[in-house]
Structure formats: C-alpha cells, structure tokens
Design an enzyme around this catalytic site. Structure first.
Site, PDB file in Angstrom:
ATOM      1  N   GLU A  24       0.809  -1.224   0.000  1.00 15.01           N
ATOM      2  CA  GLU A  24       0.000   0.000   0.000  1.00 15.01           C
ATOM      3  C   GLU A  24       0.842   1.273   0.000  1.00 15.01           C
ATOM      4  O   GLU A  24       0.632   2.178   0.804  1.00 15.01           O
ATOM      5  CB  GLU A  24      -0.974  -0.014   1.184  1.00 15.01           C
ATOM      6  CG  GLU A  24      -1.911  -1.201   1.165  1.00 15.01           C
ATOM      7  CD  GLU A  24      -2.840  -1.253   2.374  1.00 15.01           C
ATOM      8  OE1 GLU A  24      -2.861  -0.287   3.159  1.00 15.01           O
ATOM      9  OE2 GLU A  24      -3.541  -2.262   2.549  1.00 15.01           O
ATOM     10  N   GLU A 138      -6.510 -10.794  -1.161  1.00 12.45           N
ATOM     11  CA  GLU A 138      -7.404 -10.543  -0.021  1.00 12.45           C
ATOM     12  C   GLU A 138      -8.853 -10.474  -0.487  1.00 12.45           C
ATOM     13  O   GLU A 138      -9.567  -9.515  -0.208  1.00 12.45           O
ATOM     14  CB  GLU A 138      -7.006  -9.244   0.692  1.00 12.45           C
ATOM     15  CG  GLU A 138      -5.573  -9.236   1.197  1.00 12.45           C
ATOM     16  CD  GLU A 138      -5.162  -7.925   1.852  1.00 12.45           C
ATOM     17  OE1 GLU A 138      -6.048  -7.175   2.312  1.00 12.45           O
ATOM     18  OE2 GLU A 138      -3.947  -7.661   1.916  1.00 12.45           O
TER      19      GLU A 138
END
Length: 202
Positions: A24, A138
């Site tokens: 991220e 995810e």
C-alpha cells in the site's frame, strides 16, 4: 528498513513462495502526479525499489511482490488508481528493481460493476506483458449494511438470498478470471468468514 528485511528473511528462510515486500505505497488520490503516498517510509528516497533490492539480496529464492488495494480492474471506478499502480511497477521494473509480482487485495462490494469486472483480465494481461505475476491476495465481497454501495442492505448476521447469490457470482467470476490468465498464480480469501467483513470498509 534493510535491517528489518534482513532479519525477516533470515527468520523465514526459503519457506514462503512469495513475500509482500512493500504494501500500500501508492497515493489514494486520482491525481497522477501523486504516486507514492506520504508516510514514514517515503522519507527514504526511492524506498520501494530499495526495499525490493534488499529483499532480493537477503533471499534470492523467494518471489517478491508489491501489494495494494483498489487496482484490480483497469476499467471503471478505480481506473486512475489502477493505472497509477501499474505505471509504478512498470517504471520500477524498467530500472532494475526485482519485482516478481503484484497483489490485488480486492475488497469489493456486491455492487461491483460489470465494467469493473471486464477490466480485470486486461489488467492481468498488461502485467503479464511486463513479466509480472499476479496474486489475488485478499478477496472478500461485502454487502453494505446501509445500502450505501449498492441497491441492497444486509443486516450484520443475515443476508438476503439475492445478495448471497451476487456474492457467490463475484467470487466465481474472479476465480474464473484467475484460472484463465496464465500469470494469475494464487487466489486467496480474506479473513475467516465474510460474516466479519460484510459491513466494514477495507
């Protein structure tokens, strides 16, 4: 940063087939001039590439991945962010940063559009063209409790049958895409059960 990487690689050895080296790092805005988000790490010049080079030096046998959210599709809602992540990876590869793959976190809602879905295969294909593998890392499909992201609402413990059908179809569609694209190497769900992410934003 390098000390942490070295200690982690020494501790796990060659066991992991892949390691999420940087997670991220991309700025969440649609401004193409803002690529790396401001963080403690961004104070280090070119830290993403330096992290990957340190990880490769510490263990040449583990696949090294960049992982991020809201970029699985090159169409639709998150096109700007998807392009930003892709261009970052492409540029890093071009200057010799040892990135083997990219993770699509893929926290989505049952309102995920057909246009968004249509761009997932193309996104995987453009990563394949630059020699980058893909993991869906995810995967979960929420039904928002307030209906804010879709046409239906789902109480925390009980979903209507129509929402469950949409959820199942999206899991099916993403798995089908992954199985059809040769560079999609892994399909991993998020959490123990969707019950605990059904009304929470990622």
């Amino acid at each position: 940063m390098v000390e942490y990487i070295n200690q982690t690689m020494a501790a796990v050895g060659d066991y992991p087939i892949a390691w999420d080296v940087v997670n991220e790092a991309v700025d969440n805005s649609n401004d193409p001039s803002k690529v790396i988000k401001v963080s403690a790490w961004s104070k280090i010049d070119d830290y993403v590439c330096k992290a990957f080079k340190a990880a490769r030096a510490a263990n040449p046998n583990t696949q090294l991945y960049y992982n991020d959210y809201k970029h699985a599709s090159m169409n639709g809602t998150y096109k700007a962010r998807s392009d930003k992540v892709f261009n970052l990876i492409k540029d890093l590869k071009a200057k010799g940063c040892p990135i083997d793959g990219v993770g699509f976190q893929n926290h989505i809602d049952i309102a995920y559009s057909d246009d968004d879905l249509a761009g997932v295969s193309g996104n995987m294909q453009r990563y394949a063209a630059i020699g980058v593998k893909v993991h869906i890392t995810e995967m979960d499909v929420r039904c928002n409790a307030t209906g804010a992201h879709g046409t239906e609402t789902c109480p925390y413990t009980t979903w209507p049958a129509s929402a469950l059908e949409k959820q199942g179809q999206l899991f099916n569609n993403f798995l089908k895409i992954c199985l059809e694209e040769p560079n999609c190497m892994s399909f991993e769900s998020w959490g123990f059960t969707d019950k605990y992410t059904s009304e929470k934003a990622p």
